[in-house]
Design an enzyme around this catalytic site. Structure first.
Site, PDB file in Angstrom:
ATOM      1  N   HIS A  57       7.146  -6.858  -4.439  1.00 15.63           N
ATOM      2  CA  HIS A  57       6.899  -6.066  -3.237  1.00 15.63           C
ATOM      3  C   HIS A  57       6.921  -7.012  -2.046  1.00 15.63           C
ATOM      4  CE1 HIS A  57       4.789  -2.278  -5.101  1.00 15.63           C
ATOM      5  NE2 HIS A  57       5.993  -2.504  -5.606  1.00 15.63           N
ATOM      6  N   GLU A  59       4.579  -7.982   0.044  1.00 13.37           N
ATOM      7  CA  GLU A  59       3.458  -8.910   0.072  1.00 13.37           C
ATOM      8  C   GLU A  59       3.583  -9.986  -1.002  1.00 13.37           C
ATOM      9  OE1 GLU A  59       1.888  -4.799   1.311  1.00 13.37           O
ATOM     10  OE2 GLU A  59       3.337  -5.608  -0.117  1.00 13.37           O
ATOM     11  N   SER A  84       0.910   0.041   4.160  1.00  8.47           N
ATOM     12  CA  SER A  84      -0.385  -0.110   3.502  1.00  8.47           C
ATOM     13  C   SER A  84      -0.195  -0.687   2.093  1.00  8.47           C
ATOM     14  CB  SER A  84      -1.058   1.266   3.430  1.00  8.47           C
ATOM     15  OG  SER A  84      -2.339   1.196   2.888  1.00  8.47           O
ATOM     16  N   CYS A  86      -0.212  -1.513  -1.741  1.00  9.35           N
ATOM     17  CA  CYS A  86      -0.462  -0.797  -2.987  1.00  9.35           C
ATOM     18  C   CYS A  86      -1.554  -1.525  -3.780  1.00  9.35           C
ATOM     19  CB  CYS A  86       0.815  -0.706  -3.806  1.00  9.35           C
ATOM     20  SG  CYS A  86       1.329  -2.294  -4.530  1.00  9.35           S
ATOM     21  N   CYS A  89      -0.495  -5.199  -4.745  1.00 11.13           N
ATOM     22  CA  CYS A  89      -0.534  -6.142  -3.624  1.00 11.13           C
ATOM     23  C   CYS A  89      -1.963  -6.355  -3.140  1.00 11.13           C
ATOM     24  CB  CYS A  89       0.383  -5.658  -2.512  1.00 11.13           C
ATOM     25  SG  CYS A  89       2.124  -5.668  -3.036  1.00 11.13           S
TER      26      CYS A  89
END
Length: 159
Positions: A57, A59, A84, A86, A89
């Site tokens: 992802h 991040e 935002s 998950c 992350c």
């Protein structure tokens, strides 16, 4: 707007550029940057499609780009992300003790912000319209890929 808010907005633009780069590569448009002491340590974007990865992802890609860092660096850092975070992350943010997260938007997907806050992480939501539009357009065009990315099974909206 104070200096911190100006810096947050500038760093979000960097994360947005990462998100757009990922989308241009055929991936999901989510980008992130890890910052400490005003310096970007790592920048990344969602690479699940490009790398055939289960965990890349925005991040986690930014963390990977930053490389191995001492705990003291994470303890004074900020993760800036277009969406935002998950649960996965969020777990990485908590694992490394990152005390602050700046979120571009949480309207199209509300991740685990409450979990972050419950662990004392400062969560700043900028509610940037550019991030909202980018995700709304992507989700509308690629709902199956989006559901795969957030772990939705058979159209169930709960990841």
């Amino acid at each position: 707007m104070d200096d911190r808010a100006l810096l947050d907005s500038a760093l979000l633009e960097w994360a947005v550029a990462e998100a757009r780069a990922g989308q241009a590569e055929g991936g999901i448009p989510i980008g992130a940057v890890l910052v400490a002491d005003g310096e970007v340590l790592g920048a990344g974007h969602n690479r699940r499609v490009q790398d055939g990865s289960a965990i890349r992802h925005g991040e986690t890609d930014a963390l990977e780009a930053a490389g191995r860092l001492p705990a003291s660096t994470y303890a004074r850092s900020t993760m800036v992300t277009t969406l935002s975070p998950c649960a996965m992350c969020t777990g990485a943010i908590l694992l490394y003790g990152i005390p602050r997260v700046v979120v571009g938007e949480n309207r199209t997907f509300l991740g685990s912000e409450d979990l972050l806050r419950s662990h004392g992480v400062e969560v700043v939501v900028l509610d940037a319209e550019e991030c909202v539009e980018m995700m709304r357009d992507f989700i509308a065009a690629h709902p199956t890929l989006w559901n795969e990315d957030i772990g939705v099974v058979d159209g169930d909206a709960t990841p």
